[in-house]
Design a protein around this motif. Structure first.
Motif, mmCIF file in Angstrom:
data_model
loop_
_atom_site.group_PDB
_atom_site.id
_atom_site.type_symbol
_atom_site.label_atom_id
_atom_site.label_comp_id
_atom_site.label_asym_id
_atom_site.label_seq_id
_atom_site.Cartn_x
_atom_site.Cartn_y
_atom_site.Cartn_z
ATOM 1 N N SER A 37 0.826 -1.208 0.000
ATOM 2 C CA SER A 37 0.000 0.000 0.000
ATOM 3 C C SER A 37 0.856 1.252 0.000
ATOM 4 O O SER A 37 0.553 2.234 -0.703
ATOM 5 N N ASP A 38 1.946 1.241 0.785
ATOM 6 C CA ASP A 38 2.853 2.397 0.832
ATOM 7 C C ASP A 38 3.485 2.649 -0.538
ATOM 8 O O ASP A 38 3.600 3.793 -0.983
ATOM 9 N N VAL A 39 3.915 1.563 -1.190
ATOM 10 C CA VAL A 39 4.548 1.703 -2.504
ATOM 11 C C VAL A 39 3.552 2.272 -3.503
ATOM 12 O O VAL A 39 3.882 3.196 -4.277
ATOM 13 N N ALA A 40 2.342 1.738 -3.500
ATOM 14 C CA ALA A 40 1.326 2.210 -4.443
ATOM 15 C C ALA A 40 1.041 3.696 -4.234
ATOM 16 O O ALA A 40 0.962 4.467 -5.203
ATOM 17 N N LYS A 41 0.922 4.110 -2.987
ATOM 18 C CA LYS A 41 0.632 5.516 -2.699
ATOM 19 C C LYS A 41 1.799 6.417 -3.085
ATOM 20 O O LYS A 41 1.611 7.463 -3.725
ATOM 21 N N ALA A 42 3.025 6.016 -2.714
ATOM 22 C CA ALA A 42 4.191 6.854 -2.991
ATOM 23 C C ALA A 42 4.480 6.966 -4.482
ATOM 24 O O ALA A 42 4.947 8.009 -4.955
ATOM 25 N N ALA A 43 4.198 5.896 -5.234
ATOM 26 C CA ALA A 43 4.456 5.904 -6.671
ATOM 27 C C ALA A 43 3.250 6.360 -7.477
ATOM 28 O O ALA A 43 3.336 6.452 -8.707
ATOM 29 N N ASP A 44 2.139 6.647 -6.794
ATOM 30 C CA ASP A 44 0.902 7.079 -7.454
ATOM 31 C C ASP A 44 0.415 6.025 -8.443
ATOM 32 O O ASP A 44 0.096 6.319 -9.601
ATOM 33 N N LEU A 45 0.378 4.775 -7.946
ATOM 34 C CA LEU A 45 -0.072 3.653 -8.755
ATOM 35 C C LEU A 45 -1.222 2.938 -8.063
ATOM 36 O O LEU A 45 -1.384 3.048 -6.838
ATOM 37 N N SER A 46 -1.958 2.161 -8.832
ATOM 38 C CA SER A 46 -2.937 1.284 -8.207
ATOM 39 C C SER A 46 -2.205 0.162 -7.495
ATOM 40 O O SER A 46 -1.037 -0.120 -7.795
ATOM 41 N N ARG A 47 -2.888 -0.498 -6.541
ATOM 42 C CA ARG A 47 -2.246 -1.606 -5.843
ATOM 43 C C ARG A 47 -1.863 -2.711 -6.820
ATOM 44 O O ARG A 47 -0.791 -3.317 -6.699
ATOM 45 N N ALA A 48 -2.705 -2.960 -7.820
ATOM 46 C CA ALA A 48 -2.426 -4.025 -8.784
ATOM 47 C C ALA A 48 -1.176 -3.699 -9.608
ATOM 48 O O ALA A 48 -0.312 -4.564 -9.821
ATOM 49 N N ALA A 49 -1.054 -2.447 -10.045
ATOM 50 C CA ALA A 49 0.106 -2.049 -10.851
ATOM 51 C C ALA A 49 1.378 -2.083 -10.004
ATOM 52 O O ALA A 49 2.434 -2.526 -10.460
#
Length: 262
Positions: A37-49
């Motif tokens: 979740s942290d990675v998705a938020k920091a990279a501005d990506l969906s969780r799946a991506a």
């Protein structure tokens, strides 16, 4: 951060590669490990991506998994090393010379020994002041320059003796060194002190200070210098710049070691 989008004219844009690079960039000293979740938020990506990128990077060896958290592996250093290996010595030196120029407010340069001459391979002129134009590629007799003398000091006894036997000490100014005995004494002093100051020997209006840049075995391969007008800097001021100049040389040496590898 906003992800670039495919569109007209972007047929060559690989979005999955861009996402993978953005994922790598979210890890830093403050965040060595992150959850999905942290990675998705920091990279501005969906969780799946974010998940697909992380698992791909994990399979390639760039990411490690510890429980529910992800972190980078040392293999990511290869990405930076590939860039460094593509650089030449002047390109590596230039950022350090630029920082030095900003600190001392004088022109900085890097030279190498080529035969009996020194050749400028990088130069960062001080801005806002009138300076002597010395473009990259300029050659000067080693005996009359601070940079040449620190490189002559790095020669072994036989090589330096051969140099003294053949060199023609042409007087370039009223201050240029005369006689091989005097030059030998100067070079001996440079070896002892680890730096050289040359005063108006190459040009009547210039004085300079130089230190060697070593390879990993300790052999001088280049010289870094600060050059100043005789009207703006005293010899004492140039001597006082030696510690900062040495810091510059050490920075160049450190980056060169990264390029050459272990």
């Amino acid at each position: 951060m906003t992800q670039p989008q495919d569109g007209p004219g972007d047929a060559d844009f690989v979005q999955s590669l861009a996402r993978g690079l953005e994922v790598i960039k979210v890890f830093d000293a403050e965040h060595p490990y992150r959850s999905l979740s942290d990675v998705a938020k920091a990279a501005d990506l969906s969780r799946a991506a974010a998940r697909r990128s992380l698992l791909t990077l994990h399979r390639l060896g760039y990411v490690r998994v510890e429980g529910t958290r992800f972190g980078l592996t040392p293999k990511t250093l290869e990405l930076g090393h590939a860039y460094l290996r593509a650089l030449s010595t002047p390109q590596i030196a230039e950022p350090h010379l630029t920082d030095l120029m900003r600190d001392v407010r004088e022109t900085t340069a890097l030279s190498v020994l080529d035969g009996d001459d020194v050749v400028h391979v990088a130069r960062v002129p001080v801005r806002g002041m009138i300076t002597v134009s010395i473009p990259v590629g300029s050659r000067f007799p080693a005996y009359a320059t601070a940079m040449g003398r620190v490189l002559l000091a790095g020669l072994d006894a036989d090589a330096f003796g051969t140099y003294l036997d053949r060199v023609d000490l042409r007087p370039l100014t009223d201050h240029t060194v005369r006689g091989t005995d005097r030059l030998r004494a100067i070079i001996d002093s440079v070896r002892d002190e680890g730096y050289c100051v040359a005063d108006q020997e190459l040009n009547q209006s210039l004085r300079a200070v130089a230190v060697p840049v070593h390879d990993r075995s300790g052999v001088p391969i280049a010289a870094a210098n600060i050059a100043a007008s005789t009207g703006t800097r005293t010899l004492d001021e140039l001597h006082a710049m030696v510690p900062r100049l040495r810091e510059c040389a050490v920075g160049i040496e450190t980056d060169l070691r990264l390029v050459s590898g272990p």
